[in-house]
Scaffold this motif. Structure first.
Motif, PDB file in Angstrom:
ATOM      1  N   UNK A  82      40.466  32.664  41.884  1.00 23.33           N
ATOM      2  CA  UNK A  82      40.350  33.552  40.728  1.00 23.33           C
ATOM      3  C   UNK A  82      39.165  34.481  40.981  1.00 23.33           C
ATOM      4  N   UNK A  83      39.364  35.803  40.915  1.00 22.48           N
ATOM      5  CA  UNK A  83      38.286  36.724  41.285  1.00 22.48           C
ATOM      6  C   UNK A  83      37.071  36.609  40.367  1.00 22.48           C
ATOM      7  N   UNK A  84      35.911  36.869  40.935  1.00 27.17           N
ATOM      8  CA  UNK A  84      34.707  37.041  40.124  1.00 27.17           C
ATOM      9  C   UNK A  84      34.881  38.321  39.306  1.00 27.17           C
ATOM     10  N   UNK A  85      34.416  38.287  38.058  1.00 24.78           N
ATOM     11  CA  UNK A  85      34.587  39.422  37.166  1.00 24.78           C
ATOM     12  C   UNK A  85      35.807  39.308  36.279  1.00 24.78           C
ATOM     13  N   UNK A  86      36.473  38.137  36.292  1.00 28.41           N
ATOM     14  CA  UNK A  86      37.688  37.931  35.503  1.00 28.41           C
ATOM     15  C   UNK A  86      37.349  37.479  34.084  1.00 28.41           C
TER      16      UNK A  86
END
Length: 507
Positions: A82-86
C-alpha cells in the motif's frame, strides 16, 4: 495499468474498473513514481477481496462493506503493498495492512525560548550531549510493571495517572515539569487510545514489583525517523504563528518516530489473526492485503485488533514524548534552564473511526497527517485555527508547520513529508558529489562519532553508517516546495512557518 487523468493543476484521477473514487494530489512539479501507481492499482483489487469475503460470510459484517474513496497526498510513493501517502476510507471493514508496521508513526513539535544563533555557537557541545543522551546510555527512563501497563492501555494519560511525582529519576524529572491538561490537549486523542487488554508484550511489561529499563522507550528507530533541532526561518502566517507562540529565529524541536519494534510485534500479531479469519473457501488475495470485517458480537478478532493497535499507538505517543524530553535535557545541559512547550503531536499511520451520515466509517492514513479544520478541533487549543500539520522535508531541507483546513477531498488529511523520489537501493548508486556536499554542510548526530580519530580510521564502520545516511539524503526525496504548494493550493492546509534544521539526530 489504469490511466491517470489530470483534472486541474493539483489533482489527477485514476480510472479503475471498480468505480472507486481515487484522486492523487500533485501539482505539475511533483513527480509521480510509476512504481507507486502500479502499487496503487494492485491495492485497488482489495475491492475484489472484500466482495468475495462478504459473499461467503455476510454475517460477519455489520453492513455491506464499501471502499468509499481513496486519496493520495503529494508525498505519494511506493511502499510495501500500500503506497505511502494513502488515505483510504471504508465502511464495514478495516485493512490493518493499510497502516503498516510502524503503528502511530507521527510527528511532535516543541518550541523553546532559545535563539538559534546561540544554539549554533554551542553546536559541538550540543552534539556531544545528544550523542550521550540518545546513544550512550545517557537516557534514563526506569519503569515499573504498573507504569508500562498504564502506558500500553492508556498512553500518556495513563502515565499521568500512575507515575507519582516522587518517582523522578532521569527523564521522569522532565515529565513532571510538564502540565497534564495542556500537554494532553495538544496530542491527538489526548495521547490515549483506550485498550481493554495487552497482547504479546509480556516481555516488555517486565516483572511486577521491579523497576527496569528497556531498549525501546526513547528510541528513534531507523529510516527517515529523527529528532531535529530547528530554527524558525520564516513566519508565513503571522496571526496563527503568534497564537501558537512562534517567532522568527526561535529554536524548535521536531520528533519523527513511532512504535519501533513494539509496533512491529503488534502488527505481526494482529495480521496473523486477520489471516486466520480469511474464509477457507476463497483464494488468498494476490496482493497480500487481507480485510477484517467489523461486526459486533461475532467473534473477538475485531476487539483483539483494536486493542493491539491501541497498545502500539499508546507506546508510540509515549516514545515521542520521551524523545522530546531527552532533547530538552540535552539543551539544558548545554544552555541552562530552557522552556520547552509542546505545540502538537499527531500520528500519520493510524485508523480513525469517523461518523458519516449515521455510519461508522474508518479512515486509514498511511503516511498522511490529519489536517482537520475548526469544527473538528473544537474544545482544543486549535479551535480557531485548525489542526497543526507537521510536514518535514528531507534530511537537511526545510520542514513546515501548517494549519489544517478540514479539506473533504483528502478526508481532512495532508502529506506527512516530501516523499521519496528514488528508492533506498537506487540512492546508493551515483550522487557521489551531492552526498559529499551534503555531509560537508549538514550536522547530523549518529551513534558513530565521525569526529573521533579512531572512528575515522575504521573504514568499515564509516561506510556502513554513511550508507544509511545516504539513503535519507536530499537527492533521495522530492523537493519539499512543490509538496507544500500542492497542500496549500488544493486547500488542505495553510502554511504557518518554515523551519530550517540546525542539527539532526538519527538512529
Amino acid at each position: 495499468m489504469n490511466e491517470l487523468n489530470r483534472i486541474d493543476s493539483n489533482r489527477l484521477t485514476l480510472d479503475n474498473p471498480y468505480g472507486i473514487d481515487v484522486t492523487i494530489f500533485a501539482n505539475e512539479k511533483v513527480p509521480i513514481e510509476p512504481a507507486a501507481v502500479r502499487e496503487l492499482n494492485s491495492m485497488l483489487t482489495l475491492h475484489e477481496t472484500v466482495e468475495a469475503v462478504h459473499a461467503v460470510m455476510p454475517d460477519r459484517f455489520a453492513e455491506v462493506p464499501l471502499i468509499r474513496n481513496v486519496a493520495l497526498t503529494p508525498d505519494f510513493h511506493k511502499a510495501s503493498g500500500i503506497p505511502v501517502g494513502t488515505v483510504l476510507e471504508t465502511s464495514g471493514f478495516v485493512v490493518p495492512q493499510a497502516i503498516g508496521n510502524d503503528i502511530n508513526c507521527g510527528m511532535r513539535l516543541h518550541r523553546t525560548n532559545l535563539d538559534a544563533d546561540e544554539v549554533k555557537q554551542r553546536a559541538d557541545e550540543l552534539e556531544t550531549a545528544c550523542r550521550s543522551m540518545f546513544f550512550e546510555a545517557g537516557r534514563r527512563i526506569p519503569m515499573a510493571w504498573e507504569h508500562r501497563e498504564a502506558m500500553l492501555l492508556s498512553g500518556i494519560e495513563g502515565l499521568f495517572d500512575v507515575v507519582d511525582a516522587s518517582f523522578d529519576e532521569g527523564m521522569w524529572s522532565y515529565f513532571h515539569r510538564t502540565d497534564r491538561e495542556d500537554t494532553l490537549s495538544r496530542i491527538d486523542r489526548n495521547g490515549n487510545l483506550q485498550a481493554g487488554n495487552i497482547y504479546g508484550l509480556e516481555s516488555l511489561l517486565g516483572k511486577p514489583g521491579r523497576i527496569s529499563r528497556d531498549s525501546q522507550i526513547g528510541s528513534i528507530g531507523g529510516g527517515n525517523h529523527f529528532v531535529e533541532f530547528q530554527r524558525v526561518e520564516r513566519i508565513l502566517n503571522g496571526q496563527v504563528a503568534h497564537a501558537w507562540g512562534l517567532e522568527a529565529g526561535m529554536v524548535t524541536v521536531m520528533v519523527h518516530t513511532g512504535s519501533v519494534s513494539v509496533g512491529y510485534a503488534c502488527g505481526s500479531f494482529y495480521r496473523s489473526k486477520v489471516r486466520e479469519v480469511h474464509p477457507t473457501g476463497i483464494s488468498h488475495p494476490e496482493n497480500g492485503i487481507y480485510v477484517l470485517p467489523i461486526a459486533p458480537d461475532v467473534d473477538d478478532t475485531g476487539a483483539i485488533f483494536w486493542d493491539t493497535m491501541s497498545n502500539a499507538a499508546n507506546f508510540a505517543f509515549a516514545n515521542r514524548m520521551f524523545l522530546g524530553l531527552m532533547a530538552w535535557a540535552s539543551l539544558e545541559q548545554c544552555l541552562g534552564e530552557t522552556t520547552f512547550d509542546l505545540i502538537y503531536d499527531a500520528p500519520h499511520n493510524m485508523i480513525w473511526k469517523e461518523d458519516k451520515d449515521g455510519h461508522e466509517t474508518y479512515v486509514h492514513r498511511k503516511g498522511a497527517c490529519p489536517a482537520r479544520g475548526y469544527d473538528a478541533m473544537a474544545d482544543t487549543p486549535f479551535a480557531h485555527y485548525g489542526e497543526p500539520v507537521l510536514v518535514p522535508g528531507s534530511m537537511g531541507a526545510s520542514s513546515y508547520l501548517l494549519a489544517g483546513n478540514g479539506f473533504a477531498g483528502t478526508n481532512q488529511s495532508a502529506a506527512h513529508g516530501a516523499g521519496r523520489a528514488v528508492s533506498r537501493g537506487a540512492s546508493m548508486k551515483g550522487f557521489e558529489r551531492e552526498f559529499e556536499a551534503f555531509m560537508r554542510q549538514f550536522r547530523v548526530v549518529t551513534p558513530v562519532d565521525f569526529r573521533r580519530q579512531e572512528i575515522s580510521q575504521r573504514r568499515d564502520i564509516m561506510q556502513k553508517k554513511l550508507a544509511e545516511l545516504r539513503q535519507e539524503a536530499p537527492f533521495a526525496y522530492k523537493g519539499i516546495g512543490p509538496v507544500i504548494e500542492t497542500i496549500k493550493d488544493a486547500g488542505m492546509a495553510r502554511p504557518v512557518a518554515e523551519l530550517r534544521p540546525i542539527m539532526t539526530v538519527k538512529g
